[in-house]
Write an enzyme that holds these catalytic residues in place. Structure first.
Site, PDB file in Angstrom:
ATOM      1  N   THR A  12       0.802  -1.219   0.000  1.00  0.00           N
ATOM      2  CA  THR A  12       0.000   0.000   0.000  1.00  0.00           C
ATOM      3  C   THR A  12       0.840   1.278   0.000  1.00  0.00           C
ATOM      4  OG1 THR A  12      -0.140  -0.017   2.418  1.00  0.00           O
ATOM      5  CG2 THR A  12      -1.896  -1.142   1.198  1.00  0.00           C
ATOM      6  N   CYS A 152      17.982   5.237  -4.814  1.00  0.00           N
ATOM      7  CA  CYS A 152      17.413   5.825  -6.026  1.00  0.00           C
ATOM      8  C   CYS A 152      18.394   6.726  -6.762  1.00  0.00           C
ATOM      9  CB  CYS A 152      16.139   6.592  -5.680  1.00  0.00           C
ATOM     10  SG  CYS A 152      16.262   7.644  -4.218  1.00  0.00           S
ATOM     11  N   GLN A 179      16.829  16.097  -4.844  1.00  0.00           N
ATOM     12  CA  GLN A 179      15.952  14.936  -4.823  1.00  0.00           C
ATOM     13  C   GLN A 179      14.485  15.320  -4.632  1.00  0.00           C
ATOM     14  OE1 GLN A 179      19.464  12.509  -2.547  1.00  0.00           O
ATOM     15  NE2 GLN A 179      17.439  11.568  -2.463  1.00  0.00           N
ATOM     16  N   HIS A 245      15.005  12.788  -9.723  1.00  0.00           N
ATOM     17  CA  HIS A 245      16.191  13.225  -8.990  1.00  0.00           C
ATOM     18  C   HIS A 245      17.220  13.780  -9.982  1.00  0.00           C
ATOM     19  CE1 HIS A 245      14.460  11.669  -5.486  1.00  0.00           C
ATOM     20  NE2 HIS A 245      15.204  10.606  -5.264  1.00  0.00           N
ATOM     21  N   THR A 335      11.098   6.906  -8.626  1.00  0.00           N
ATOM     22  CA  THR A 335      10.225   5.809  -8.190  1.00  0.00           C
ATOM     23  C   THR A 335      10.049   4.730  -9.259  1.00  0.00           C
ATOM     24  OG1 THR A 335       8.189   6.974  -8.850  1.00  0.00           O
ATOM     25  CG2 THR A 335       8.968   7.268  -6.573  1.00  0.00           C
TER      26      THR A 335
END
Length: 375
Positions: A12, A152, A179, A245, A335
């Site tokens: 979630t 990331c 970021q 980023h 992401t």
């Protein structure tokens, strides 16, 4: 390619939602199991999750019931492939349990990235590190193992660095990151802290970046890794950008290189052949993982974020550096390539390499999972 059932830990959360979005129509993987915290277990996904992505929540996923985040008790419903997007402290407890129970745990968490026998993988950069999986204790008993993808920022950074390291060698590296707020998850950074502002600190980010680059660009044998001899200094900042980023990089090379040679190195950097590994098209692999965008004002998150479906690094502004040799700016999707997409690409590579075949290991059920985890 055989279509395999997969599960998601932390389904979630922000990265869990991105996993669902990217896997919804994936030709190789089928989501059959979702797990979340105790407060969400037993609810349908739609009841427990505030969906925040720009594509609709798949109806099939919305109706799925969230399971407890433990392998014991899941029985035959537990898939052998688990994508993990839980916080580091939770990952330290849960991920070894799922590996012990016979699952391939493909993690976005930082908990085990620097583990002595845990591959930290960006396939275009250090595919060979995956062989160390076979030395993990759980691989020899249940067939389960643990693989991680990097921070990331480290992922976006090492793609162009790998080409430079291969052709010229890298001695020193300075990187300053800007970021996006999505990197902090949801609800993330309070709006009154970030709007019209820059926060020059992100907990543990600089340390992660400085450690992970060496492991990613280093070598390995069958059981361990040898970090690359590169000195890295990082400064990390949170900026009021939603996704993407941006990193400003200065490098000192071991061999002299012209701008034309560096651009040629990036242009020819297609270690997965642009078609996939071993001639097989990998659904998530960008044909050109490093793309140079000419012009004084590029790359920009608004213009370059989704290059390669969000899986490529865009580089720009290559120019001489008065401190080191060369400096440039890069942008990557934090992401997608920096989180869920990176783990999915790792899973695709593992599938092609046969690491997701468990025929010689016993099937997972409630009794064997409990026994293996306790052992």
């Amino acid at each position: 390619m055989e279509r395999r059932n997969v599960g998601i830990l932390g389904a979630t959360g922000a990265v869990g939602q991105r996993f669902i979005q990217l896997l919804a129509d994936h030709p190789w993987f089928n989501i059959t199991w979702l797990a979340a915290s105790d407060r969400s277990a037993g609810k349908t996904y739609a009841e427990a999750c505030a969906w925040r992505l720009d594509t609709p929540l798949p109806e099939r996923i919305a109706k799925m019931v969230l399971q407890p985040n433990q392998p014991e008790g899941a029985g035959s419903d537990l898939p052998r492939i688990i994508f993990s997007s839980v916080d580091s402290d939770i990952a330290k407890e849960l991920e070894p349990k799922f590996a012990a129970a016979g699952c391939a745990v493909i993690s976005n968490s930082s908990a085990f990235r620097m583990g002595a026998d845990v591959p930290l993988v960006v396939p275009e950069v250090n595919l060979g590190h995956l062989e160390v999986i076979e030395s993990q204790a759980t691989r020899k008993t249940s067939g389960g193992f643990l693989v991680t993808n990097p921070n990331c920022c480290a992922i976006g950074l090492v793609l162009p660095l790998a080409a430079l390291e291969h052709h010229f060698g890298i001695e020193k590296l300075f990187v300053m990151t800007m970021q996006a707020v999505s990197g902090a998850g949801y609800p993330g950074v309070p709006s009154l802290d970030i709007l019209g502002n820059v926060i020059p600190f992100i907990k543990n980010e600089e340390e992660k970046l400085q450690e992970e680059v060496g492991k990613l660009l280093g070598g390995n044998d069958a059981t361990s890794f040898k970090p690359a001899d590169i000195t890295v200094s990082a400064m990390c900042n949170r900026v009021p950008v939603l996704e993407g980023h941006t990193e400003c990089v200065s490098v000192k090379l071991r061999k002299p290189a012209t701008a034309e040679q560096i651009l040629a190195a990036w242009d020819s950097f297609t270690p997965l052949d642009g078609r996939g590994f071993n001639g097989m098209q990998l659904p998530s692999a960008p044909a050109n993982p490093v793309a140079y965008e000419d012009g004084q004002t590029r790359p920009q998150p608004r213009l370059d974020l989704m290059r390669g479906n969000g899986m490529a690094t865009t580089v720009g502004r290559l120019r001489p550096c008065s401190l080191f040799d060369w400096k440039f700016t890069l942008l990557s999707h934090n992401t997608i390539r920096g989180a869920a997409g990176a783990a999915i690409l790792n899973a695709e590579i593992l599938a092609v390499l046969g690491k997701l075949d468990f025929k010689k290991f016993p099937p997972v059920n409630s009794a064997t999972a409990k026994e293996l985890v306790q052992a």
